[in-house]
Design a protein around this motif. Structure first.
Motif, PDB file in Angstrom:
ATOM      1  N   ASN A   1      -5.801   1.307  -0.032  1.00 38.52           N
ATOM      2  CA  ASN A   1      -6.294   1.485   1.496  1.00 38.52           C
ATOM      3  C   ASN A   1      -7.375   0.752   2.066  1.00 38.52           C
ATOM      4  O   ASN A   1      -7.296   0.464   3.440  1.00 38.52           O
ATOM      5  CB  ASN A   1      -6.676   2.822   1.044  1.00 38.52           C
ATOM      6  CG  ASN A   1      -6.730   4.047   1.092  1.00 38.52           C
ATOM      7  OD1 ASN A   1      -5.155   4.209   1.264  1.00 38.52           O
ATOM      8  ND2 ASN A   1      -6.950   4.488   0.123  1.00 38.52           N
ATOM      9  N   THR A   2      -7.863  -0.452   1.074  1.00 38.64           N
ATOM     10  CA  THR A   2      -8.279  -1.361   1.833  1.00 38.64           C
ATOM     11  C   THR A   2      -7.866  -1.916   2.383  1.00 38.64           C
ATOM     12  O   THR A   2      -7.440  -2.836   3.419  1.00 38.64           O
ATOM     13  CB  THR A   2      -8.988  -1.859   0.543  1.00 38.64           C
ATOM     14  OG1 THR A   2     -10.079  -1.404  -0.236  1.00 38.64           O
ATOM     15  CG2 THR A   2     -10.256  -3.086   0.847  1.00 38.64           C
TER      16      THR A   2
ATOM     17  N   GLY B   1       1.206  -1.290   0.054  1.00 37.50           N
ATOM     18  CA  GLY B   1      -0.253  -0.239   0.035  1.00 37.50           C
ATOM     19  C   GLY B   1       0.906   1.199   0.060  1.00 37.50           C
ATOM     20  O   GLY B   1       0.569   1.899  -1.151  1.00 37.50           O
ATOM     21  N   PRO B   2       1.775   1.319   1.358  1.00 34.78           N
ATOM     22  CA  PRO B   2       2.541   2.939   1.005  1.00 34.78           C
ATOM     23  C   PRO B   2       3.204   2.541   0.130  1.00 34.78           C
ATOM     24  O   PRO B   2       3.516   3.605  -0.461  1.00 34.78           O
ATOM     25  CB  PRO B   2       3.489   2.581   1.894  1.00 34.78           C
ATOM     26  CG  PRO B   2       3.121   1.484   3.016  1.00 34.78           C
ATOM     27  CD  PRO B   2       1.643   0.376   2.004  1.00 34.78           C
ATOM     28  N   ILE B   3       4.227   2.053  -0.735  1.00 36.37           N
ATOM     29  CA  ILE B   3       5.024   2.345  -1.616  1.00 36.37           C
ATOM     30  C   ILE B   3       4.210   2.221  -2.912  1.00 36.37           C
ATOM     31  O   ILE B   3       4.252   3.645  -3.597  1.00 36.37           O
ATOM     32  CB  ILE B   3       5.333   0.517  -2.580  1.00 36.37           C
ATOM     33  CG1 ILE B   3       6.412  -0.052  -1.196  1.00 36.37           C
ATOM     34  CG2 ILE B   3       5.745   1.100  -3.046  1.00 36.37           C
ATOM     35  CD1 ILE B   3       6.803  -1.178  -1.148  1.00 36.37           C
TER      36      ILE B   3
ATOM     37  N   GLY C   1       2.370   7.093  -6.704  1.00 38.80           N
ATOM     38  CA  GLY C   1       1.484   8.032  -6.811  1.00 38.80           C
ATOM     39  C   GLY C   1       2.136   9.334  -6.302  1.00 38.80           C
ATOM     40  O   GLY C   1       1.953  11.002  -7.572  1.00 38.80           O
ATOM     41  N   GLY C   2       2.932   9.994  -5.220  1.00 38.75           N
ATOM     42  CA  GLY C   2       3.547  11.216  -4.477  1.00 38.75           C
ATOM     43  C   GLY C   2       4.666  11.501  -6.315  1.00 38.75           C
ATOM     44  O   GLY C   2       4.698  12.791  -6.048  1.00 38.75           O
TER      45      GLY C   2
ATOM     46  N   LEU D   1      -3.892   1.488  -7.950  1.00 38.61           N
ATOM     47  CA  LEU D   1      -3.119   0.099  -7.291  1.00 38.61           C
ATOM     48  C   LEU D   1      -3.448   1.505  -5.730  1.00 38.61           C
ATOM     49  O   LEU D   1      -3.320   0.350  -4.773  1.00 38.61           O
ATOM     50  CB  LEU D   1      -2.045   0.485  -7.220  1.00 38.61           C
ATOM     51  CG  LEU D   1      -0.718   0.187  -8.530  1.00 38.61           C
ATOM     52  CD1 LEU D   1       0.191  -0.200  -8.911  1.00 38.61           C
ATOM     53  CD2 LEU D   1      -2.646  -1.331  -8.599  1.00 38.61           C
ATOM     54  N   ASP D   2      -3.091   2.386  -5.561  1.00 37.33           N
ATOM     55  CA  ASP D   2      -2.875   2.988  -4.252  1.00 37.33           C
ATOM     56  C   ASP D   2      -4.975   3.049  -3.425  1.00 37.33           C
ATOM     57  O   ASP D   2      -4.829   2.532  -1.509  1.00 37.33           O
ATOM     58  CB  ASP D   2      -2.775   5.032  -4.059  1.00 37.33           C
ATOM     59  CG  ASP D   2      -3.309   5.854  -2.571  1.00 37.33           C
ATOM     60  OD1 ASP D   2      -2.225   4.605  -1.738  1.00 37.33           O
ATOM     61  OD2 ASP D   2      -3.527   7.051  -2.948  1.00 37.33           O
TER      62      ASP D   2
END
Lengths: 674, 674
Positions: A447-448, A416-418, A423-424, A442-443
């Motif tokens: 979250n889910t 998730g954080p990757i 995205g960032g 993907l982000d």
């Protein structure tokens, strides 16, 4: 029964590490994009490493002090296990972070070529963290087991080491990530009116670093602790129940099989061509789970001659999976709760807050009942309500079952954080809109999976803590912990209160740290000319520095409390009071963790739901109300809530490690009045 | 030892009632002001009576059903005690409300002549409620004690009756008052822009009725329950420990003395000429407390030949008083916490909410430690950690100590809403500004006494529940409630979860009921011409009707849960699991009650603090943020928080009453697997 199988188990750990290295090598070989992307990724990488280096310096001091205390009051063997546990957890975190901060930019670059290649890299990055956790967990544990001839008393030190790192990584990391996030949002989005992930925001890099610090390293250390804790509990109780060693063989071999299953599941998820990323990830988890379930049955029949142990393991695994799913029901905008919150946003922030808190509180019901069922089933199948020792061993097997596929769970979670980071980076490097679309997709899946992962982390923390609680009782020779004894009752009340105190302290810490960040961002906008015009770069490093310093400073008090209070209560009021304390702390700790995580998740998605266009969409009155909810939810779901997991496990393992001290000196206050 | 003293105790109850009648007569004789005032007071009086009449009709059905169940599964004697307990609590509430709704307008009128006469009437009104509670409590208990020859098993029914009414009065009343309050504010203040207590607001009367329903009748029934519960626990345990009756004589006589002390204290407070109303009220409480303390010592020496019982009683009384004071520290703007919240309001609603929640959570620490000390002291002085039965009796004496001056506590507490109502009437009747100034001053003192009273109510609920918990264990013949037994652990987890569920349900109920109120007020503004010009009166009765219906409807589900779940868990999992459930519920119930009440009180005063001129004063950005905090705090402090008191006492007394059923049928699910 000889110990040959332990070599096999250790080998499975080595396999996991080899797999992690191969994945990491593969990620490194991928294209890291254009110079702009490399530059941004470089900032994030440096920031993350700066945090880890600073944290690890603090940790070095902490480890030396605690090790000295252990040598003084206990023995050098436990101290060695403690140091090894701490170092192994640190190494896992370090390695996971290095790779995660390489995978993010490569995921963004791969997204130019489509969703599948991007998913592959992001998931591989997560899998490195997952495989490091289980590989180092099993390997460290096996080696120490062999060195100390299976003496479980010493091995508890390994758990304490893991817990200590988890404290720093999860609590400190939680404060870090939210200070950066809230600070970046308050000045950037609200005051300066620039979008999220805008490179002009001085706190934007700290915010991206925070995703790694909190959700990769923090989550990894949390589950490393649960993973190791469940093994400690199983072998402590297993050694008592089965004098010929099956009680140890069964859980250890199962953990080894779990690693193989996780590798297979990871390969499936990684190479899945399913256009729905959620399904790609799920397929891997299901296959891994099924392999463990089948192996647990075969192994149970082989080792014990019956299926009792299998049912205990299956109970844990199934409960863990359902708790994850339930979390989704309360926090996803596909279901009623989140929609209800966004309805309440029509009448403003106050009703949004009330609705979210109510959802969080309600969401405790089903997980608690599931955990209750897990306890009853795993206890009764093993012990049949007649044999307490066997029954408690059954509970520890349930924890083993839940944690056997930790490699997969962490992989899915750290993915998730990757993706979020990717995205960032895409945003900051001004990549084409279709790239951002893929990373957004993907982000959002991330979250889910994060919500599910949080539910799983809480469930596993609860079962691990309860299993360790049973080990504690055995270590201090308590045959019962009687609630009619006033000291137990007092312990229960104090223990139940601690998560409230811990929650208050961590929330206030985020507030303080975020305020410092706000001041710094305002200062940079004011004093550094040209930031807004993108002619000068903001001082990212200074913001990273502030989050780092604040996180490490703010976690000292809660950390000390979590370690000192159990020992203090044990010394003053005795072992039974400490038992009550653990019981109370686990009960409210789990409840607060579920409540805070789910309320936070629900507010977050209520905001996103409104942003999708309902109730007036972005900028509307309802949207402003949901932004308030989301901001309250930030420390709830990413700092205070997850910190509860650490609190309950750390206090339990501290009690277990210092059990000999408590047996010897415990209850001095009570004895004075006797 | 014969029962002569019981007649004396009963006589003290009659004295209290005579005193209440004299006060009520005196209030009636006072000037009720001009026609406008009488008209407004008439609406409030009618509204309050309408609510009570409707509530009591529901209650009649409820009482008949529960009485039938008791006859079926237990015996007719317990059923009679149950009915008497319910009726006595209802009579106390009815009488208290009639007088409170007479005292409000007369306080407003008296305020024309100065502060002292106004304080005198407002306090007298509160004292009627207080004296009714203790008078009817002691009288009913004594009569039933004499009729049933001191059979404590039957007398538990009296406690169940009291608890059932408390459920309706406190939970239903809490929903009523906040639905009206939030509804009136949202449309009146926010949408229509008219001030608080404006007669053009259709919900204004419902709001004023709500003060009486929630804070007079609700609080009265809550403490009636604690009062009766502490007596039941003391005589149940006292009969076991002292076979010659001292164990019953001591607490009963002390309750009688407490009544005399409360009468003396009330007279002092009522006739005080101290220009500071807070000090006037305090002087009465202190004198009452000192009388009880001295008597407890003399009586202890006389009855038992030592001072052990005295120390137990003193521990309870002192802990109760300090908890009240601590509550003030966290909720008054004279101290740091409230100021911190208003500082956080500078950065908006989200940080205000986070800060308030943190204050609420932190504020649990000291009360829990105080309760812990109270338990340890009262247990150890009586039993010296060697004799469990005596020790538990000591805990029940601590509860007796805390509740002995209930007459005074309720008087001081119920004074607040009367002063509040007086202010509302003065506003609506356009009385001169100096009158409003006096009522405002009395009202602001009432806010502090309300906070202290809430702390006291929680502390007493905790001690009463724990004392009843000990009685329960004795009733089901449990010598220990073992946390290592998985069913106890499961009970603990489920019990700990129930306050979260209860909190969620009651908060949602307020939301739903407030929404209905908002719709109705909007409808009246829209459909009835001339309201704004004050040429037509709004339909006050319709709003009263809506709050009434919503409150009674919304309390059914939480009420049923509180009664059914303990019985269900007892039947399925057995007496020990039910013990765990009570332990868990008391622990988190107390914590949630403190957290919610104090967070709510702190937000309320943070708003008032900002309104006093800091951070930009009324209308500023910070003020808007504190308004959000206050609105979230409304259901916290006046509905969900106080409901926890009821939940924990009701579940404990249900378990105690149905103990014989649980002994006979309990644990069917577990027995299936044995």
């Amino acid at each position: 029964m000889n110990n040959t199988y332990i070599y096999l188990v250790a080998f499975s750990g080595i396999l996991a590490l080899i797999f992690a290295f191969i994945l990491a090598k593969d990620i490194s070989k991928q294209d890291a994009g254009n110079d702009r992307m490399k530059e941004i990724a470089g900032y994030i990488h440096e920031g993350a490493m700066a945090f880890l280096n600073r944290e690890y310096r603090y940790l070095a001091v902490f480890i030396v002090i605690v090790a000295a205390i252990i040598v003084m009051f206990l023995n050098w063997q436990t101290a060695i296990c403690f140091v090894v546990g701490a170092i192994f957890s640190m190494v896992a975190g370090y390695f996971g972070m290095i790779v995660a901060t390489k995978a993010n930019v490569r995921t963004a670059e791969a997204a130019r070529h489509g969703q599948s290649p991007a998913l592959k890299i992001a998931f591989s990055g997560g899998a490195v963290m997952g495989m490091s956790v289980v590989g180092l967990g099993v390997l460290g544990f096996s080696i120490l087991y062999l060195i100390f001839g299976g003496n479980s008393v010493y091995l508890t030190g390994f758990g304490l080491g893991a817990s200590s790192i988890a404290l720093f990584a999860r609590v400190g990391g939680g404060i870090y990530t939210k200070a950066a996030d809230v600070g970046a949002d308050l000045v950037g989005k609200v005051e300066a009116g620039i979008p999220e992930d805008d490179p002009r925001n001085p706190a934007v890099i700290a915010d991206n670093v925070g995703d790694n610090v909190g959700d990769v390293a923090g989550m990894g250390a949390d589950l490393f602790e649960s993973y190791v804790g469940s093994m400690i509990s199983a072998i402590t109780l297993g050694a008592v129940v089965f004098t010929t060693g099956e009680g140890i063989l069964y859980p250890m071999v199962l953990m080894g099989i779990g690693i193989i299953a996780s590798i297979i599941g990871s390969l499936l998820a990684r190479n899945s061509k399913n256009p729905n990323p959620q399904k790609a990830l799920n397929s891997g988890t299901y296959v891994g789970g099924i392999i463990v379930i089948i192996s647990a049955a075969v192994l149970s029949k082989t080792v014990f001659g019956n299926y009792k142990a299998f049912f205990a393991v299956a109970a844990g695994l199934v409960v863990g999976m359902i708790i994850g799913k339930v979390t989704e029901v309360y926090t996803s905008s596909d279901y009623k709760s989140v929609k209800d919150i966004s309805d309440q946003a029509e009448t403003g922030a106050a009703t949004t807050i009330i609705a979210g808190l109510a959802v969080g509180m309600k969401s405790t019901v089903v997980p608690i009942i599931l955990i209750a069922i897990g306890i009853l089933v795993s206890y009764s199948v093993m012990g049949g309500f007649g044999d307490a020792a066997r029954g408690l061993y059954g509970i520890s097997l349930a924890a083993i079952g839940m944690l056997s596929i930790t490699g997969l769970t962490v992989a899915v979670d750290a993915y998730g954080p990757i993706a979020d980071n990717a995205g960032g980076i895409a945003e900051m490097a001004h990549l084409p809109a279709e790239v951002r679309e893929i990373t957004d997709k993907l982000d959002s899946v991330g979250n889910t999976t994060a919500a599910i992962g949080k539910g799983f982390a809480i469930g596993s923390a609860a079962l691990t803590a309860l299993a360790l609680f049973a080990s504690y009782a055995q270590a201090v020779n308590l045959n019962n912990i009687d609630l009619l004894n006033p000291v137990t009752l007092v312990g229960l009340l104090i223990g139940a209160m601690l998560p409230f105190l811990f929650g208050a302290l961590t929330m206030e810490s985020v507030g303080k740290a975020a305020n410092e960040m706000v001041e710094e961002v305002r200062r940079q906008f004011r004093e550094i000319p040209g930031i807004m015009e993108e002619t000068t770069k903001p001082d990212y490093a200074r913001c990273v520095e502030i989050s780092t310093a604040a996180a490490l400073k703010e976690m000292i008090l809660p950390g000390i409390l979590a370690i000192v209070i159990p020992i203090l209560v044990g010394i003053l009021l005795g072992a039974e009071a400490l038992g009550g304390l653990i019981g109370g702390a686990v009960a409210t700790g789990v409840l607060m963790a579920i409540m805070m995580s789910n309320a936070g998740g629900a507010w977050d998605n209520a905001k996103k739901y409104v942003e999708s266009g309902v109730h007036g969409g972005k900028g509307s009155y309802a949207h402003k109300a949901t932004v308030v909810g989301d901001t309250v939810g930030d420390p709830f779901k990413d700092t205070s809530g997850p910190s509860m997991n650490i609190l309950i496990k750390l206090m339990t393992i501290v009690s277990l490690v210092f059990a000999p001290v408590i047996v010897q000196y415990g209850g001095i206050l009570i004895n004075m009045f006797k």
